[in-house]
Motif scaffolding. Structure first.
Motif, PDB file in Angstrom:
ATOM      1  N   THR A 178      45.600  37.696  39.891  1.00 45.80           N
ATOM      2  CA  THR A 178      44.321  37.020  40.161  1.00 45.80           C
ATOM      3  C   THR A 178      43.224  37.492  39.213  1.00 45.80           C
ATOM      4  O   THR A 178      42.369  36.728  38.816  1.00 45.80           O
ATOM      5  CB  THR A 178      43.855  37.269  41.607  1.00 45.80           C
ATOM      6  N   VAL A 179      43.209  38.771  38.890  1.00 43.19           N
ATOM      7  CA  VAL A 179      42.147  39.303  38.032  1.00 43.19           C
ATOM      8  C   VAL A 179      42.772  40.283  37.058  1.00 43.19           C
ATOM      9  O   VAL A 179      43.773  40.935  37.375  1.00 43.19           O
ATOM     10  CB  VAL A 179      41.089  40.046  38.877  1.00 43.19           C
ATOM     11  N   ARG A 180      42.160  40.353  35.872  1.00 41.14           N
ATOM     12  CA  ARG A 180      42.638  41.315  34.886  1.00 41.14           C
ATOM     13  C   ARG A 180      41.463  42.178  34.487  1.00 41.14           C
ATOM     14  O   ARG A 180      40.391  41.690  34.162  1.00 41.14           O
ATOM     15  CB  ARG A 180      43.123  40.540  33.665  1.00 41.14           C
ATOM     16  N   GLU A 181      41.628  43.476  34.517  1.00 42.26           N
ATOM     17  CA  GLU A 181      40.533  44.372  34.130  1.00 42.26           C
ATOM     18  C   GLU A 181      40.976  45.250  32.972  1.00 42.26           C
ATOM     19  O   GLU A 181      41.650  46.267  33.179  1.00 42.26           O
ATOM     20  CB  GLU A 181      40.150  45.302  35.282  1.00 42.26           C
ATOM     21  N   GLU A 240      46.893  42.426  48.615  1.00 42.61           N
ATOM     22  CA  GLU A 240      46.544  42.561  47.201  1.00 42.61           C
ATOM     23  C   GLU A 240      47.048  43.901  46.669  1.00 42.61           C
ATOM     24  O   GLU A 240      46.821  44.943  47.263  1.00 42.61           O
ATOM     25  CB  GLU A 240      45.031  42.482  47.008  1.00 42.61           C
ATOM     26  N   TYR A 293      45.378  42.680  39.214  1.00 43.71           N
ATOM     27  CA  TYR A 293      45.338  42.533  40.670  1.00 43.71           C
ATOM     28  C   TYR A 293      46.280  41.413  41.023  1.00 43.71           C
ATOM     29  O   TYR A 293      46.173  40.314  40.498  1.00 43.71           O
ATOM     30  CB  TYR A 293      43.911  42.230  41.127  1.00 43.71           C
ATOM     31  N   ASP A 310      49.771  53.191  38.734  1.00 41.88           N
ATOM     32  CA  ASP A 310      50.398  53.677  37.520  1.00 41.88           C
ATOM     33  C   ASP A 310      51.921  53.611  37.577  1.00 41.88           C
ATOM     34  O   ASP A 310      52.581  53.574  36.544  1.00 41.88           O
ATOM     35  CB  ASP A 310      50.038  55.146  37.298  1.00 41.88           C
ATOM     36  N   ASP A 311      52.423  53.684  38.785  1.00 44.18           N
ATOM     37  CA  ASP A 311      53.877  53.783  38.922  1.00 44.18           C
ATOM     38  C   ASP A 311      54.540  52.422  39.044  1.00 44.18           C
ATOM     39  O   ASP A 311      55.765  52.324  39.113  1.00 44.18           O
ATOM     40  CB  ASP A 311      54.217  54.642  40.147  1.00 44.18           C
ATOM     41  N   LEU A 316      44.095  46.835  34.154  1.00 43.99           N
ATOM     42  CA  LEU A 316      44.487  46.746  35.560  1.00 43.99           C
ATOM     43  C   LEU A 316      44.735  45.290  35.883  1.00 43.99           C
ATOM     44  O   LEU A 316      44.001  44.408  35.438  1.00 43.99           O
ATOM     45  CB  LEU A 316      43.362  47.258  36.462  1.00 43.99           C
ATOM     46  N   ARG A 367      45.135  57.595  49.796  1.00 44.63           N
ATOM     47  CA  ARG A 367      44.221  56.561  49.330  1.00 44.63           C
ATOM     48  C   ARG A 367      43.015  57.158  48.627  1.00 44.63           C
ATOM     49  O   ARG A 367      42.471  56.593  47.704  1.00 44.63           O
ATOM     50  CB  ARG A 367      43.718  55.728  50.524  1.00 44.63           C
ATOM     51  N   SER A 373      43.020  53.108  43.955  1.00 43.54           N
ATOM     52  CA  SER A 373      43.708  53.694  45.098  1.00 43.54           C
ATOM     53  C   SER A 373      45.198  53.366  45.113  1.00 43.54           C
ATOM     54  O   SER A 373      45.637  52.376  44.536  1.00 43.54           O
ATOM     55  CB  SER A 373      43.118  53.142  46.394  1.00 43.54           C
ATOM     56  N   VAL A 388      46.251  35.860  33.691  1.00 44.24           N
ATOM     57  CA  VAL A 388      45.790  35.548  35.046  1.00 44.24           C
ATOM     58  C   VAL A 388      46.474  34.248  35.462  1.00 44.24           C
ATOM     59  O   VAL A 388      46.548  33.296  34.682  1.00 44.24           O
ATOM     60  CB  VAL A 388      44.262  35.375  35.086  1.00 44.24           C
TER      61      VAL A 388
END
Ligand code: ATP
Ligand code: ATP
Ligand code: MG
Ligand code: MG
Lengths: 393, 353, 298, 295, 353
Positions: free
Chosen positions: E292-295, E311, E304, E276-277, E302, E232, E238, E324
């Motif tokens: 739920t979220v896009r970064e 999550e 989520y 990443d995998d 990323l 982690r 993480s 989303v």
């Protein structure tokens, strides 16, 4: 060549006078050098008390007469040799109060000059009020004071007829003059017993406190200090010591006269006298001792006394010098010198504490409204306690 | 309505002008991030919006109303400070409730509101603690809670994450994003960290020396930077810049060789290429040089290559990165090249794809 | 006494120069408030210096006018200044005071900070006791100490010397406490870095820690200078020769049993305020920054 | 030898090396005379002569001395009036001075000047201020608006506050400076946050400024308490004619000690008073520091 | 010889033991990074090596000599502090020269050495400035210069970059790496930022609560974390952890469905998979849920995802990230799965590939 040290407190005229004396002395005794050191007046006593017991002091030191006991007891000063200072001669030649310097038939110290009290009055104010001359008696004094007192519209006093203030010289006036004038004897048993808690004492206090409370001719603490009010020409009369003369001279525009203290109801005259004395410390030994003796001898000579009077304005300690016609009739010094004749010298155990007692006695009456008799009794008891403790139960 | 408009917003400190007439429109509910290097005027802008700094010239309008002369408390805004500005002597509950002190809400309602906010921020068990007993992230949430509790039309954040360590930063970033999605307020967020800007913003405003350089969505500013400053500032590691001499859609490279451009240009240009877009090639290379340093990042490895065009950074595959000291030849697709005028630094318009 | 570790202020309380001087500028009603505030403060300031104005006024009066308490002298004169300054001894006293105040100040700066530093930055058994013991010296009035000091000076032959005047004031508990507080704000890292760089502890204190508390030293300097400049009782007791008097001792000669020449006292006071004022003006910029660290950090 | 010590032992060695000279200084110059005072308090000594042991006599005398009890109360009155008042005034001044930028240095100097001026000279001026008409400034002012005279100094009730005023006045500058320093150490962002939250100045003062200023307040409380418990110069100079008067209404313990020692030359008794003063100061300081520590 | 050895190094503060017997060998010239969460004992370890903290038990040996009782100045080390500890009252020249004060070198040599170091660090024009006139990165270089000038056998760095902003951090990281390559000293570097650790270290030491969790090259710890803590801690975002029930080389997933494992196991395990995998898959998914979220991060985005296993974070292609609210199905190659024992957290040995 011997070098001796002399200490006194700092006062311009005294230092100048002593410098003259030393100069003359050294001329006459080329083998002796005298160095003089002086300290501020206010802390002179502390300074001397710290230094002398530590053996750091001078060979000849000037002390207030009231400190003598302690210095003798602690063996810090030595008696004056009787061959040079014959007690009998001294008794005869000096004013009588100098006798206080004698222990077991030996003199321990002698003054060059003495002081006494007199009444200063503001001639301009007298003239403006149409008053002829200074008061002769206490009653007259009160009358004149009333004429000189001024108040503003609100009744606040703006000019006092006579200054009062136990914190200044009035405690002496009360003790040695008023108490006696009202028929009392302030102390008994060679000043070991307080005796002014008497009818005379009460009358004296009533008179003194009455100046403000009854006659309204004064305000205690007016302008902070009595002499300040007199200098500022806001006081008609002012009782003070001879040492005040010098500083009054500096005040421009002040015309003043000096009179003997007013006589009591029955005509009794009295005065208070004090003086600074010179003594030889135990540090002086051998030839320094001899030199110190010679110096002492000169310092209490007639010549020295006259110089002292001329320069410092302090009164000679011998009638032979003081009571010369010229001196006794001097308009300024005369009243003081004449006062010496009937002056008394209080033997204090702790002058400031004893003064404080009278200050507080009056304050209790003035501020707290305590009954006079009660306050008098309380004060007398407190002073007695100081005396008892001092002379050892 | 919490439409926020800045019109010719100018700030002078004495003689020096630090903000030279900013114009910006922020729609209701939009999340706008101000980025730029230190000292560029981000905080000043934010503080003028908040009413903490006097406006030298221009206007700030919130919901269509010019608020230049309103006190901060009358602007219906809330602000989260860089150092949180939470009171060390108050409990979390008091700190959050502080935002309601001035409100006329009944006491019970206030308490309810605090509990509600604490609930949203997951801080209910911490309400009785003092800030000293909180971790950095928790403190941050208290500061946000104090802002939220008032339910303002506009949220202002001044570098709220810059004191946190990397781990916590990532986490808080996410929470702020979620907060925005939930409450839908207008948010102006200041940062100098471009990753934060990219991940959070609906639109990014890039500032430099008191001027706006570009305004656009993260994607726009990443893909189509308006000038070299923006190009270098957005994206980490920075975009590589290679000087070249262009003539029409081709350019002469410093190491010799030529390359096709996605846009027609003449004269000296700067070719920008992101480390991600550089690939080892066999044929004609954009740059060629010796690897000086290797930085493994986990999934990828950065390599630093010493070339005729200066030091170039490229991303290489993590499993088979080139050795330090070996020579590599790197190329990029023409559409990944950014072309800037060398003199002005401005991007040259692309041929529409 | 170690309880005066004034913790509780967060790291962010570090005053930056920006935080110190940047104040929101007001407008509208707040402008009026600022004007009123200024006026009131100015008024208060005037009231504060009223007695000082009287001091100066009195120093410009002739003796006969001294007891007429009016602010503007009827016949102003600089006679008193000429008198005081013409008194040849005055310069000697002035120089004595200056030498003593300066030397004592230097000594305090050195020793108080050394002790403060040690008590703050070293962990050693007895630290707390030493600190409380030193602090407890603030609880005995000087008046009770002068006699033992006198006897001591006498047996060491220090009477009537500069050294004799100075020695009791060479270190003060106040200074130790003040400096201890200031050193709390010096990050340990600075000290440790110097340790690694090979300096011994004394060098670390002198070259690293001391320069960092310069503001504190300035503040301490003013307080110590002022204290010694006005010291009276001990210099009086320990000196015999007029040449060695300090200014306050010398000036007290303007009073005698008969009366006090207030116009001269005031003149002396006015003159002797000048050096302290100069010292204050030189160092006052530092005082603020200095005390900030002392009062609030660590 | 030194080489073989552990690092911690070397630190201890350094610490004591640094403390060596100061410790000798404090022991010889401070503790020895202090110990001396403790010894003398069991003796009788008039400074001039020899000392003699008297056991607890001096303490018994002190216990039975009504003046001592009066002085004891006065001393605490100085503390209890002086400390809060000077704290309050200096805080108010500092609080506002802190917000002023125009001629800031000048204003600050005005407030600091009294701290630098000769106490003797100032006491005289103040004494004149307090006089009745026609000379006293204050009474003249009262008279001009038709208010009856106030006996400032010649009163058992007014004198103590009247004497205290110049002391507070003189010390104000010092406290103002420390307060200002404290105020300036509070980050402005706390106030900005409060402005955005729209709270009033009173809330800011009570909820933010004062709590955050607490360390400074404690610092000033401790030092000004020691100062007021040891008050001497101002009282002595204000009441030179009748030290500590009238009727001991203004006499603090140190003045009593001074008089006992240097006018009555009762060193033993003075020493006993000193011991009492020492204990009072120690207890008060430790209590204050305790309150601070318990934070 | 600057071989550095820690033997059973233990630190107690009063009753509490904060370092429980650390054993570590660092070869001459090696660059070792200590990482771990706040309070794990990194600084304490470093400070005991430096001689700033007394050793409660165990030994520190430098070049084969036990130095427990030597003063810091006699250990032939240099240290760079988190806040630089450069002296504000000295110029850059004096600050750098400070490290030479104690040396007996002739004055002229010292000056030459300072100039040399300043040259290496590119600070020659700044030598006369005071720290207040320097930017953060420049201050950092002064601190490093002061350490370098003494040419010590061992360099110790305590989070030297944590006060810098992201841009500057990247740059300084590179400079330190270059420094190491040039001077070849032994370096022990403390950080809590795992990107720093990955990019700088020859070997990483991961600590937790006063114990060493794993020692290895960046690649080893990234690819083969010894336990869930390391897994982690290393890598951002993480590693996702999914609880599963293993039986031999297959595992039962919480959302239903099964998956092949790269290692044989029995009972409850944790399946670790890096963002990443994770790839969108059509077939059997590892996890499935709503975005739920896009970064957006620039090159990547990323996402989520809310799944039955909690999550989950995944990296998606930046150009076509899922919306989303949309549902995604994500899978991973079996060799990208990390399998940990659920009870102990220890990694289960992989079948050799
Ligand atoms: N009170 C002031 N007086 C003069 N100049 C100021 C003042 N406050 C800020 N500035 C200047 O204004 C400019 C903008 O400052 P601002 O604080 O807005 O920068 P920023 O973009 O927030 O930077 P950072 O990322 O470092 O916080 C800077 O150059 C700064 O020096
Ligand atoms: N003087 C001390 N007294 C008691 N405990 C201490 C002391 N100094 C440190 N500790 C404890 O020792 C542990 C290790 O501290 P250390 O400073 O080495 O952590 P770290 O790994 O450097 O953390 P960070 O990343 O926050 O710097 C922490 O739990 C800390 O609370
Ligand atoms: Mg900013
Ligand atoms: Mg650490």
């Amino acid at each position: 060549q011997v070098e001796i040290e002399y200490w006194q407190y700092f006062f311009d005229a005294r230092v100048t006078a002593m410098e003259t004396l030393i100069e003359n002395f050294e001329e006459a005794n080329p083998d002796i050098t005298v160095t003089m050191t002086h300290f501020p007046y206010a802390d002179y006593r502390t300074k001397v008390a710290a230094a002398i017991p530590a053996g750091e002091g001078p060979d000849v030191v000037q002390l207030f007469y009231g400190w003598l006991n302690d210095y003798i007891e602690a063996e810090l000063i030595q008696p004056l040799p009787t061959d040079t200072f014959d007690p009998e001669v001294i008794d005869a030649e000096f004013f009588p109060m100098v006798g206080a310097m004698k222990r077991d038939g030996q003199y321990f110290a002698l003054p060059t000059a003495v002081r006494s009290l007199a009444l200063f009055y503001n001639e301009r104010l007298f003239e403006e009020a149409g008053i002829e001359g200074p008061p002769e008696t206490l009653d007259e004094m009160v009358e004149i004071a009333a004429a000189l007192t001024e108040r503003d519209g609100a009744g606040n006093i703006t000019q006092v007829g006579i200054t009062t203030g136990m914190t200044a010289q009035d405690h002496h006036w009360f003790r040695e003059v008023l108490v006696r004038q009202f028929g009392g004897e302030p102390y008994t048993d060679d000043y070991r017993n307080v005796n002014w808690n008497s009818e005379a004492g009460q009358a004296a206090l009533e008179f003194y406190a009455g100046l403000e409370s009854e006659h309204g001719v004064t305000a205690s603490g007016f302008m902070d200090e009595p002499q300040a009010a007199f200098k500022a020409q806001r006081a008609g009369m002012h009782i003070d010591g001879s040492f005040r003369i010098g500083s009054l001279e500096d005040v421009r525009g002040l015309r003043y006269g000096v009179a003997e203290l007013p006589a009591g109801p029955d005509g009794t005259r009295s005065n208070y006298s004090s003086y600074w004395v010179n003594a030889i410390t135990t540090k002086a030994e051998g030839e320094r001792y001899d030199a110190a003796v010679r110096f002492m001898e000169y310092v209490v000579s007639d010549e020295a006394m006259q110089i002292w009077l001329d320069v410092v304005g302090e009164l000679p300690a011998k009638p032979s010098v003081g009571l010369t016609d010229e001196n006794a009739n001097d308009p300024t010094f005369g009243p003081f010198i004449r006062g010496l004749d009937y002056a008394h010298t209080t033997k204090f155990a702790d002058e400031s504490a004893q003064r404080q007692i009278l200050v507080d006695m009056l304050a209790r009456v003035d501020i707290e409204g305590q009954d006079m008799a009660e306050s008098l009794a309380e004060a007398a008891a407190a002073e007695q306690a100081i005396l008892d403790e001092y002379y050892g139960e | 309505m919490a439409h926020l408009a800045l019109r010719n917003l100018t700030k002078r400190y004495g003689e020096t002008e630090v903000l030279h007439g900013i114009d910006l429109d922020i729609a209701d509910g939009e999340f706008v991030v101000l980025v730029g290097p230190s000292g560029c005027g981000k905080s000043t802008t934010l503080r003028m919006i908040a009413g903490l700094e006097e406006i030298s010239a221009g206007d700030v309008a919130i919901g269509g109303r010019v608020v230049n002369n309103l006190e901060p408390k009358d602007r219906d805004i809330a602000m989260v400070f860089q150092n949180y500005a939470i009171y060390p002597h108050m409990t979390v509950r008091k700190n959050i409730g502080f935002g309601l002190r001035a409100s006329k809400m009944p006491r019970a309602d206030k308490e309810r509101r605090i509990d509600e906010v604490a609930g949203i921020l997951d801080m209910t068990p911490l309400l009785a603690r003092k800030p000293a007993q909180l971790s950095g992230g928790q403190r941050q949430r208290v500061a946000i809670g104090r802002a939220m509790v008032r339910d303002p039309a506009v949220f202002l954040f001044d570098e709220p994450l810059s004191n946190l360590d990397a781990q916590l930063r990532t986490q808080m970033r996410l929470e702020i994003k979620k907060l925005h999605q939930r409450v839908g307020s207008t948010i102006v967020f200041v940062t100098h960290d471009q990753v934060e800007a990219m991940t959070l913003a609906d639109r990014i405003v890039i500032m430099k020396d008191g001027h706006i350089q570009q305004v656009g969505t993260p994607d726009e500013v990443y893909r189509h930077p308006a000038n070299t400053f923006v190009a270098r500032f957005i994206g980490a590691p920075s975009m590589n810049m290679i000087e070249a001499e262009a003539s029409d859609t081709a350019a002469q490279l410093p190491g010799g060789g030529a390359i096709a451009l996605p846009v027609a240009a003449q004269g000296p240009v700067l070719l920008g290429v992101r480390p991600d877009d550089l690939q080892p090639v066999e044929g004609p290379a954009l740059v060629e040089g010796r690897v000086t340093v290797r930085e493994p990042l986990g999934p990828d490895t950065l390599i630093y290559v010493d070339t005729a065009a200066g030091e170039i950074v490229a991303k290489a595959d993590a499993r088979t990165p080139p050795e330090v000291g070996s020579t590599v030849r790197l190329g990029a697709a023409a559409e990944d090249l950014h072309v800037f005028d060398k003199a002005s630094g401005a991007a040259l318009a692309r041929v529409p794809a | 006494m170690a309880g005066v570790t004034l913790t509780d202020v967060p790291e962010t309380a570090k005053p930056s120069s920006k935080a110190l001087f940047a104040r929101p500028t007001g407008r509208g009603p707040r402008d009026n408030a600022a004007v009123i505030r200024w006026m009131l403060l100015f008024l208060g300031g005037i009231i504060m210096v009223m007695p000082i104005a009287y001091m100066i006024s009195t120093s410009l009066k002739w003796p006969h006018e001294v007891y007429n308490v009016n602010l503007i002298p009827e016949e102003p004169t600089i006679e008193n200044y000429t008198y005081v300054l013409e008194d040849g001894r005055f310069y000697g006293w002035f120089v004595n005071s200056l030498i003593i105040a300066v030397l004592t100040t230097i000594s305090n700066l050195f020793f108080d900070s050394l002790v403060g530093y040690t008590l703050c930055k070293f962990k050693f058994p007895g630290r707390q006791i030493v600190f409380i013991a030193i602090l407890s010296t603030l609880m005995i009035p000087t008046e009770m100490l002068v006699i033992p000091w006198y006897l001591m000076s006498q047996s060491f032959g220090w009477l009537d010397t500069y050294w004799g005047i100075m020695f009791p004031g060479l270190m003060t508990a106040f200074g130790v406490f003040l400096m201890k507080q200031f050193f709390e704000s010096v990050p340990d890292d600075f000290i440790e870095a110097a340790r690694i760089d090979g300096l011994n502890e004394f060098q670390i204190w002198w070259t690293v820690a001391m320069p960092l508390v310069r503001p504190a030293l300035a503040a301490l300097a003013i307080f110590v200078f002022l204290g010694n400049w006005t010291a009276f009782l001990w210099p009086l007791i320990v000196t015999n020769s007029v040449e060695l008097y300090t200014l306050p001792v010398g000036l007290s000669g303007f009073g005698d049993e008969a009366d006090v020449a207030w116009e001269l006292i005031m003149t002396g006071a006015a003159i002797s305020t000048i050096p302290t004022l100069i010292v204050f003006l030189i160092f006052q910029r530092f005082i603020i920054r200095g005390v900030v660290m002392a009062g609030l950090k660590g | 030898m030194f080489k073989n010590l552990t690092i911690r032992q070397k630190q201890i060695a350094w610490a004591w090396a640094f403390l060596a000279v100061p410790v000798i200084f404090y022991v010889v110059i401070r503790f020895y005379p202090t110990g001396n005072a403790f010894v003398i308090s069991f003796q009788e000594w008039n400074l001039l002569g020899t000392r003699s042991w008297t056991g607890l006599d001096n303490y018994v005398k002190l216990w039975n001395d009504p003046v001592f009890w009066k002085v004891f109360i006065n001393t605490f009155e100085y503390l209890l009036i002086g400390t809060p008042i000077s704290l309050l005034i200096s805080f108010i001044i500092a609080y506002h001075l802190d917000k002023v930028r125009t001629a800031h240095g000048f204003l600050r100097m005005l407030y600091f000047l009294p701290f630098m001026t000769s106490a003797v000279a100032m006491a005289w001026v103040w004494r004149w201020f307090y006089q009745p008409v026609p000379t006293g400034l204050f009474n003249n002012m009262l008279a001009s608006v038709g208010i009856p005279q106030i006996a400032f100094l010649n009163s058992t009730t007014n004198a103590l506050p009247a004497v205290l005023a110049p002391a507070v006045w003189a010390g104000l500058g010092f406290q103002v400076i420390i307060f200002m320093a404290g105020l300036r150490a509070i980050p402005t962002s706390y106030y900005e946050a409060a402005r955005i939250d729209g709270v009033g100045w009173w809330t800011q003062l009570t909820q933010i400024t004062i709590p955050l200023l607490r360390p400074t307040i404690v610092f000033i409380v401790v030092f000004s308490s020691i100062g007021f418990l040891r008050i001497f110069d101002h009282v002595f100079n204000m009441t030179t004619n009748n030290p500590g008067g009238p009727l001991n209404a203004t006499k603090p313990l140190v003045l009593m000690i001074y008089e006992t020692a240097f006018s009555s030359f009762d060193m033993g008794y003075a020493a006993a008073q000193t011991v009492v003063l020492f204990l009072i100061l120690l207890v008060v300081s430790l209590i204050q520091l305790r309150l601070l520590r318990s934070d």
